[in-house]
Design a protein around this motif. Structure first.
Motif, PDB file in Angstrom:
ATOM      1  N   PRO A 173       0.815  -1.222   0.000  1.00 25.17           N
ATOM      2  CA  PRO A 173       0.000   0.000   0.000  1.00 25.17           C
ATOM      3  C   PRO A 173       0.841   1.262   0.000  1.00 25.17           C
ATOM      4  N   ASP A 174       0.324   2.285  -0.677  1.00 24.32           N
ATOM      5  CA  ASP A 174       0.977   3.593  -0.711  1.00 24.32           C
ATOM      6  C   ASP A 174      -0.118   4.649  -0.545  1.00 24.32           C
ATOM      7  N   THR A 175       0.204   5.706   0.185  1.00 23.55           N
ATOM      8  CA  THR A 175      -0.808   6.755   0.378  1.00 23.55           C
ATOM      9  C   THR A 175      -0.325   8.105  -0.155  1.00 23.55           C
ATOM     10  N   GLU A 176       0.780   8.072  -0.932  1.00 21.92           N
ATOM     11  CA  GLU A 176       1.311   9.337  -1.462  1.00 21.92           C
ATOM     12  C   GLU A 176       1.109   9.473  -2.973  1.00 21.92           C
ATOM     13  N   GLY A 177       0.292   8.613  -3.528  1.00 17.07           N
ATOM     14  CA  GLY A 177      -0.026   8.765  -4.955  1.00 17.07           C
ATOM     15  C   GLY A 177       0.857   7.971  -5.898  1.00 17.07           C
ATOM     16  N   TYR A 178       1.715   7.102  -5.338  1.00 21.32           N
ATOM     17  CA  TYR A 178       2.548   6.252  -6.196  1.00 21.32           C
ATOM     18  C   TYR A 178       1.843   4.913  -6.424  1.00 21.32           C
ATOM     19  N   GLY A 179       2.231   4.235  -7.505  1.00 23.78           N
ATOM     20  CA  GLY A 179       1.726   2.876  -7.732  1.00 23.78           C
ATOM     21  C   GLY A 179       0.895   2.763  -8.991  1.00 23.78           C
ATOM     22  N   LYS A 305      13.306   5.752 -11.522  1.00 22.80           N
ATOM     23  CA  LYS A 305      13.379   6.757 -10.450  1.00 22.80           C
ATOM     24  C   LYS A 305      11.996   6.939  -9.828  1.00 22.80           C
ATOM     25  N   LYS A 306      12.005   7.253  -8.539  1.00 23.01           N
ATOM     26  CA  LYS A 306      10.749   7.532  -7.849  1.00 23.01           C
ATOM     27  C   LYS A 306      10.018   8.659  -8.575  1.00 23.01           C
ATOM     28  N   GLY A 307       8.749   8.423  -8.886  1.00 18.70           N
ATOM     29  CA  GLY A 307       7.957   9.443  -9.573  1.00 18.70           C
ATOM     30  C   GLY A 307       7.900   9.273 -11.080  1.00 18.70           C
ATOM     31  N   ASP A 308       8.694   8.352 -11.648  1.00 19.51           N
ATOM     32  CA  ASP A 308       8.632   8.104 -13.093  1.00 19.51           C
ATOM     33  C   ASP A 308       7.215   7.675 -13.510  1.00 19.51           C
ATOM     34  N   ASN A 309       6.750   8.239 -14.597  1.00 18.83           N
ATOM     35  CA  ASN A 309       5.474   7.789 -15.171  1.00 18.83           C
ATOM     36  C   ASN A 309       5.769   6.681 -16.170  1.00 18.83           C
ATOM     37  N   ILE A 310       5.171   5.513 -15.937  1.00 19.23           N
ATOM     38  CA  ILE A 310       5.479   4.335 -16.749  1.00 19.23           C
ATOM     39  C   ILE A 310       4.183   3.784 -17.332  1.00 19.23           C
ATOM     40  N   VAL A 311       4.211   3.464 -18.627  1.00 23.51           N
ATOM     41  CA  VAL A 311       3.060   2.802 -19.258  1.00 23.51           C
ATOM     42  C   VAL A 311       3.484   1.402 -19.682  1.00 23.51           C
ATOM     43  N   TRP A 321      -5.603  -7.870 -24.563  1.00 23.18           N
ATOM     44  CA  TRP A 321      -4.640  -6.762 -24.638  1.00 23.18           C
ATOM     45  C   TRP A 321      -4.943  -5.731 -23.559  1.00 23.18           C
ATOM     46  N   GLY A 322      -3.980  -4.864 -23.316  1.00 25.11           N
ATOM     47  CA  GLY A 322      -4.211  -3.880 -22.268  1.00 25.11           C
ATOM     48  C   GLY A 322      -3.018  -2.977 -22.051  1.00 25.11           C
ATOM     49  N   ALA A 323      -3.274  -1.932 -21.246  1.00 25.96           N
ATOM     50  CA  ALA A 323      -2.215  -0.997 -20.855  1.00 25.96           C
ATOM     51  C   ALA A 323      -2.456  -0.573 -19.413  1.00 25.96           C
ATOM     52  N   THR A 324      -1.370  -0.345 -18.695  1.00 23.28           N
ATOM     53  CA  THR A 324      -1.441   0.058 -17.281  1.00 23.28           C
ATOM     54  C   THR A 324      -0.523   1.254 -17.065  1.00 23.28           C
ATOM     55  N   TYR A 325      -1.031   2.209 -16.278  1.00 25.99           N
ATOM     56  CA  TYR A 325      -0.261   3.418 -15.959  1.00 25.99           C
ATOM     57  C   TYR A 325       0.205   3.333 -14.511  1.00 25.99           C
ATOM     58  N   ILE A 326       1.532   3.443 -14.329  1.00 24.58           N
ATOM     59  CA  ILE A 326       2.125   3.339 -12.984  1.00 24.58           C
ATOM     60  C   ILE A 326       2.952   4.579 -12.692  1.00 24.58           C
ATOM     61  N   LYS A 327       2.811   5.122 -11.493  1.00 19.63           N
ATOM     62  CA  LYS A 327       3.785   6.119 -11.008  1.00 19.63           C
ATOM     63  C   LYS A 327       4.756   5.359 -10.116  1.00 19.63           C
ATOM     64  N   TYR A 330       9.902   3.961  -6.195  1.00 22.15           N
ATOM     65  CA  TYR A 330      11.220   3.990  -5.529  1.00 22.15           C
ATOM     66  C   TYR A 330      12.341   4.150  -6.555  1.00 22.15           C
ATOM     67  N   ASP A 331      13.481   4.612  -6.037  1.00 21.74           N
ATOM     68  CA  ASP A 331      14.666   4.698  -6.898  1.00 21.74           C
ATOM     69  C   ASP A 331      15.226   3.296  -7.066  1.00 21.74           C
ATOM     70  N   GLY A 332      15.201   2.798  -8.284  1.00 21.56           N
ATOM     71  CA  GLY A 332      15.575   1.404  -8.532  1.00 21.56           C
ATOM     72  C   GLY A 332      17.010   1.076  -8.169  1.00 21.56           C
ATOM     73  N   ALA A 333      17.896   2.052  -8.306  1.00 19.46           N
ATOM     74  CA  ALA A 333      19.317   1.801  -8.044  1.00 19.46           C
ATOM     75  C   ALA A 333      19.547   1.321  -6.618  1.00 19.46           C
ATOM     76  N   LYS A 334      18.643   1.718  -5.729  1.00 19.39           N
ATOM     77  CA  LYS A 334      18.773   1.370  -4.310  1.00 19.39           C
ATOM     78  C   LYS A 334      18.677  -0.140  -4.062  1.00 19.39           C
ATOM     79  N   TYR A 335      17.839  -0.828  -4.858  1.00 18.46           N
ATOM     80  CA  TYR A 335      17.623  -2.256  -4.619  1.00 18.46           C
ATOM     81  C   TYR A 335      18.251  -3.173  -5.659  1.00 18.46           C
TER      82      TYR A 335
END
Ligand code: UT7
Length: 338
Positions: A173-179, A305-311, A321-327, A330-335
């Protein structure tokens, strides 16, 4: 009340060691590296060898890697495992149950989703609902396939395309608008005629005759599927942009299903994106069906990067078929362990 969204908070992936190159395929069927590369973009694919190994074994490796990145999450913390696969270990029980058993996810319930190459998106969207409505806190979504188990290595039109592998993501879960913020998912069952496995289901159970007729392999009318894929994957990607008021500059990454470089190109061109913003790894894995999208996230995690808009966009048998929008959360380099 704060709005809860389902964020991807870790990624794991796995491809088997054995690499089947275009050059080796030249010795198996009447094909050339030049034909495969120019028509599909594929140079090599990984194949799972070994007695008694199935899709679950690759999923378990991906989940182990995911949990290694997140030592604060214990196997017993996982509530649910959804496995998207077209090559389940067995007709039943569900591969997700086998995965949970092998990976020690003792408190998780699970089930499989079969939507062919769009399965990971369908499973991701389904898993996200359990997080967003507050029911569960830790959901693993897997996309995995052992395509080599249903390929006819005498059929040059299909055996050159597919490979084995898969990946897994953790949803929290996230409550800051990410995901995961939006999905457009589509099916058209009339498309089943053009891409399917003829026997082994309840319509035509396995028999000596079905095996002799090679009816347990992938049947694909390539050109027809190609035409539908080009149109529908691009349409749905454009639709999710419009619905979320996104223009090309707002998007950092497109994660397209890796079926054919020409289908990928049609999608990013329609979205107005440059190739630099497109995740492409078809050259080394081929089409791993449910595995393509998580394997892209796995390969590119370091750059996210945290905040990247990804489709994410997919097209597959069914048709689906389908498409999903994700914000991205997290910064991927960290993990990233890669
Ligand atoms: O992920 C699930 C959804 N699946 C897809 O999105 C796949 C969509 N389809 C495709 O990607 C393409 O249709 C293929 C890669 C499967 C085939 O490429 P194509 O450009 O559509 O080729 P084609 O089927 O039109 O065949 C062209 C020629 C034929 O020869 P003739 O009739 O022109 O003499 C084929 O027999 O290429 C021949 N051919 C091959 N030649 C060398 C077909 N397969 C091969 C091969 N090597 N492996």
């Amino acid at each position: 009340m704060q709005k809860i969204t389902a964020a991807i908070t870790a990624v794991g992936g796995y491809v088997p060691d054995y690499i089947l190159t275009n050059q080796e395929l030249e010795t198996i069927v009447d094909t050339t590296d030049e034909w495969i590369t120019s028509r599909t973009g594929i140079k090599e694919r990984h194949i799972l060898k070994g007695e008694g190994l199935g899709s679950s074994d690759m999923a378990v490796e991906a989940i182990r890697e995911l949990l290694k990145k997140r030592p604060d999450v214990k196997p017993e913390d996982i509530d649910l495992v959804i496995c998207a696969t077209t090559t389940p270990d067995f007709q039943f029980p569900a591969t997700s149950n086998v995965i949970s058993d092998k990976a020690g996810l003792v408190n998780a319930f699970g089930y499989d989703i079969n939507a062919a190459c769009s399965g990971f998106l369908f499973a991701l969207t389904t898993g996200a609902q359990f997080i967003a409505n507050g029911t569960y806190k830790k959901v693993i979504v897997v996309g995995v396939d052992k395509m080599s188990s249903i390929l006819n290595y005498q059929d040059r039109t299909t055996c050159i395309i597919f490979g084995d592998g898969g990946g897994a993501v953790l949803l929290e879960p996230d409550t800051e608008g990410y995901g995961i913020l939006d999905s457009v998912l589509k099916s058209d069952g009339a498309g089943r005629a053009h891409l399917h496995q003829k026997a082994g289901g309840s319509v035509k159970p396995a028999s000596l005759e079905t095996v002799m007729n090679k009816e347990h392999y992938v049947y694909q009318e390539g050109q027809t599927v190609f035409k539908f894929a080009v149109k529908n994957m691009a349409d749905v990607a454009a639709q999710i942009m419009e619905r979320n008021k996104l223009v090309a500059d707002d998007i950092q990454w497109l994660v397209p299903h890796q079926a054919n470089l020409r289908i990928i190109a049609a999608t990013y061109e329609r979205m107005g994106l440059p190739i630099e913003k497109v995740m492409v790894n078809i050259q080394k894995y081929g089409n791993t069906t449910n595995g393509t999208l998580p394997l892209c996230l796995w390969d590119y995690e370091k750059q996210l990067k945290k905040g990247d808009n990804i489709v994410l966009a997919a097209f597959g048998g069914g048709f689906t078929w389908g498409a999903t929008y994700i914000k991205w959360a997290y910064d991927g380099a960290k993990y990233s362990l890669k």
